[in-house]
Design a protein around this motif. Structure first.
Motif, mmCIF file in Angstrom:
data_model
loop_
_atom_site.group_PDB
_atom_site.id
_atom_site.type_symbol
_atom_site.label_atom_id
_atom_site.label_comp_id
_atom_site.label_asym_id
_atom_site.label_seq_id
_atom_site.Cartn_x
_atom_site.Cartn_y
_atom_site.Cartn_z
ATOM 1 N N UNK A 226 15.112 26.888 5.257
ATOM 2 C CA UNK A 226 16.563 25.866 5.105
ATOM 3 C C UNK A 226 17.558 26.598 4.862
ATOM 4 N N UNK A 227 17.560 27.692 4.186
ATOM 5 C CA UNK A 227 18.574 28.784 3.826
ATOM 6 C C UNK A 227 18.245 30.197 4.054
ATOM 7 N N UNK A 228 19.057 30.958 4.508
ATOM 8 C CA UNK A 228 18.895 32.375 4.931
ATOM 9 C C UNK A 228 20.008 33.247 4.198
ATOM 10 N N UNK A 229 19.705 33.538 3.008
ATOM 11 C CA UNK A 229 20.800 34.334 2.233
ATOM 12 C C UNK A 229 20.798 35.983 2.477
ATOM 13 N N UNK A 230 21.871 36.331 3.086
ATOM 14 C CA UNK A 230 22.079 37.881 3.470
ATOM 15 C C UNK A 230 22.987 38.551 2.731
ATOM 16 N N UNK A 231 22.484 39.934 2.657
ATOM 17 C CA UNK A 231 23.328 40.814 1.837
ATOM 18 C C UNK A 231 23.529 42.182 2.531
ATOM 19 N N UNK A 232 24.555 42.647 2.414
ATOM 20 C CA UNK A 232 24.821 43.898 3.045
ATOM 21 C C UNK A 232 23.923 45.234 2.356
ATOM 22 N N UNK A 233 23.688 46.145 2.776
ATOM 23 C CA UNK A 233 23.088 47.114 2.310
ATOM 24 C C UNK A 233 23.784 47.978 1.224
ATOM 25 N N UNK A 234 23.551 48.030 -0.087
ATOM 26 C CA UNK A 234 24.521 48.327 -1.128
ATOM 27 C C UNK A 234 24.582 49.894 -0.852
ATOM 28 N N UNK A 267 19.462 25.046 9.565
ATOM 29 C CA UNK A 267 19.724 26.196 8.909
ATOM 30 C C UNK A 267 20.897 26.586 8.166
ATOM 31 N N UNK A 268 21.052 26.866 7.046
ATOM 32 C CA UNK A 268 22.294 27.200 6.459
ATOM 33 C C UNK A 268 22.312 28.960 6.157
ATOM 34 N N UNK A 269 23.161 29.630 6.545
ATOM 35 C CA UNK A 269 23.222 31.102 6.572
ATOM 36 C C UNK A 269 24.479 31.428 5.446
ATOM 37 N N UNK A 270 24.045 32.109 4.269
ATOM 38 C CA UNK A 270 24.876 32.258 2.948
ATOM 39 C C UNK A 270 24.910 33.867 3.215
ATOM 40 N N UNK A 271 26.029 34.209 2.600
ATOM 41 C CA UNK A 271 26.427 35.789 2.226
ATOM 42 C C UNK A 271 27.437 35.888 1.296
ATOM 43 N N UNK A 277 27.448 45.073 8.900
ATOM 44 C CA UNK A 277 27.193 44.872 10.435
ATOM 45 C C UNK A 277 26.140 44.150 10.395
ATOM 46 N N UNK A 278 25.569 43.636 9.105
ATOM 47 C CA UNK A 278 24.264 42.788 9.281
ATOM 48 C C UNK A 278 24.224 41.334 9.788
ATOM 49 N N UNK A 279 25.691 40.882 9.778
ATOM 50 C CA UNK A 279 25.799 39.276 10.033
ATOM 51 C C UNK A 279 26.938 39.367 11.293
ATOM 52 N N UNK A 280 26.332 38.746 12.630
ATOM 53 C CA UNK A 280 27.316 39.133 13.651
ATOM 54 C C UNK A 280 28.680 37.996 13.533
ATOM 55 N N UNK A 281 29.532 38.203 13.978
ATOM 56 C CA UNK A 281 30.601 37.295 14.021
ATOM 57 C C UNK A 281 30.479 36.064 14.823
ATOM 58 N N UNK A 282 29.406 35.986 15.742
ATOM 59 C CA UNK A 282 29.114 35.065 16.550
ATOM 60 C C UNK A 282 28.469 33.949 15.688
ATOM 61 N N UNK A 283 27.856 34.074 14.477
ATOM 62 C CA UNK A 283 27.566 33.003 13.754
ATOM 63 C C UNK A 283 28.577 32.005 13.087
ATOM 64 N N UNK A 284 29.863 32.980 13.197
ATOM 65 C CA UNK A 284 30.766 32.261 12.354
ATOM 66 C C UNK A 284 31.391 30.986 12.824
ATOM 67 N N UNK A 285 31.326 30.728 13.896
ATOM 68 C CA UNK A 285 31.690 29.549 14.677
ATOM 69 C C UNK A 285 30.650 28.415 14.744
ATOM 70 N N UNK A 286 29.327 28.836 14.234
ATOM 71 C CA UNK A 286 28.226 27.931 14.288
ATOM 72 C C UNK A 286 28.006 27.004 13.154
ATOM 73 N N UNK A 287 27.045 26.007 13.129
ATOM 74 C CA UNK A 287 26.978 25.090 12.149
ATOM 75 C C UNK A 287 26.072 25.676 10.874
#
Ligand code: NCD
Length: 315
Positions: A226-234, A267-271, A277-287
């Motif tokens: 239901x939720x995917x929580x992404x993070x950058x490599x620190x 699905x909700x994508x959080x960050x 580079x882990x989250x493509x900008x093509x997701x930005x305009x999606x639901x």
């Protein structure tokens, strides 16, 4: 809303109960028109907040300062330790003692794990942890939970997956701990072997009877989440540069991958941002994209927290 805030400091998410978190979210709801500049408020008039930031920040510092100012308060502080007496060798304890004499609340970000706890011992004004090394980021957790509740309607019973740097990401460490207090019995951790969640966190989840499942790729589990929580490599937390180079671009979430894996429409994508580079900008305009709303929620949530910390019998 009548509420008595019982804490002297905000150091770790472990100090909070679900009821206390829910009171913060209720007050955050009331703060939205003030956060958006539609309603004026001077509840914190005459109060001074100091931001002591020993590590870079955009969202956390700006949203704290914005939150304080929207409530009629003022801010002082530094965004780079190089411009403070830390550069001359001053200890954190001494800086905190001094800052506590100037301001009504201290917001501290520091590269050392345990820095906020130490600061709280030397301060007679509330210390709010804005991130201590790879350890905790409790105020990010409040806004993450608030965002989940707002966008999914509830927190209980959700299937939440974490992907990326599970080893060093303080936002994941705090959020997973907080979620274990809710009615949520499974968590999904996706990372390469070298970036797995720390053992102490997995032990805590077991103590709270949360079953966790670990994956090295999102493919097998993405369709259930239901939720995917992404993070950058620190990057800044790696002692060994070579180790970082080996994992630096280990995953990338993009539309094609979501389609291929049959991700839910809902699905909700959080960050927590920033992304690399882990989250493509093509997701930005999606639901699926909720990360900019998530960042925006930082203001009402931090307003609620400041109001509670500075005005203990908030009503
Ligand atoms: C996070 C942090 O500082 O831990 N940023 C934030 O506060 N929104 C995430 C990160 O830096 O990757």
């Amino acid at each position: 809303m009548n509420y008595r805030f019982e804490k002297d400091h905000v150091v770790t998410i472990k100090d909070f109960t679900v009821d206390e978190m829910e009171s913060i979210f209720e007050l955050a709801d009331e703060m939205i028109p003030i956060a958006e500049g539609e309603k004026k408020d001077d509840d914190l008039y005459g109060k001074l907040l100091t931001t002591l930031f020993y590590e870079p920040s955009t969202r956390t510092r700006l949203s704290f300062e914005g939150a304080m100012k929207r409530l009629g308060g003022r801010c002082i502080g530094f965004a780079k330790p190089g411009t403070s007496s830390a550069k001359k060798g001053e200890t954190l304890a001494d800086t905190i003692r001094v800052a506590a004499g100037y301001a009504d609340v201290i917001v501290l970000r520091h590269h050392h794990e345990g820095a906020a706890r130490l600061a709280s011992k030397f301060s007679d004004v509330p210390v709010i942890n804005a991130g201590d090394g790879a350890n905790q980021h409790p105020t990010q957790t409040f806004l993450d939970l608030y965002t989940i509740q707002k966008t999914c309607g509830e927190i209980d019973n959700l299937k939440i997956g974490f992907i990326g740097d599970l080893r060093y990401s303080r936002t994941i460490h705090s959020l997973a701990e907080a979620l274990s207090l809710f009615d949520l019995h499974k968590m999904y951790f996706i990372s390469p072997e070298a970036l797995k969640a720390p053992e102490y966190l997995l032990e805590e989840l077991k103590e709270h009877e949360v079953q966790y499942h670990q994956f090295d790729k999102p493919d097998a589990i993405l369709s259930e989440l239901d939720v995917l929580y992404c993070t950058r490599i620190q990057e800044e937390r790696f002692a060994d540069r070579l180790e970082f180079e080996q994992v630096k671009s280990c995953y990338r979430i993009k539309k094609k991958l979501l389609e291929k894996c049959g991700a839910k429409e809902s699905l909700k994508i959080m960050h927590p941002l920033p992304r690399v580079d882990e989250l493509d900008t093509d997701i930005d305009s999606s639901q699926h994209a909720v990360y900019f709303q998530q960042a925006k929620n930082g203001v009402p949530v931090r307003q609620a927290l400041l109001a509670m910390v500075l005005d203990k019998n908030f009503s």
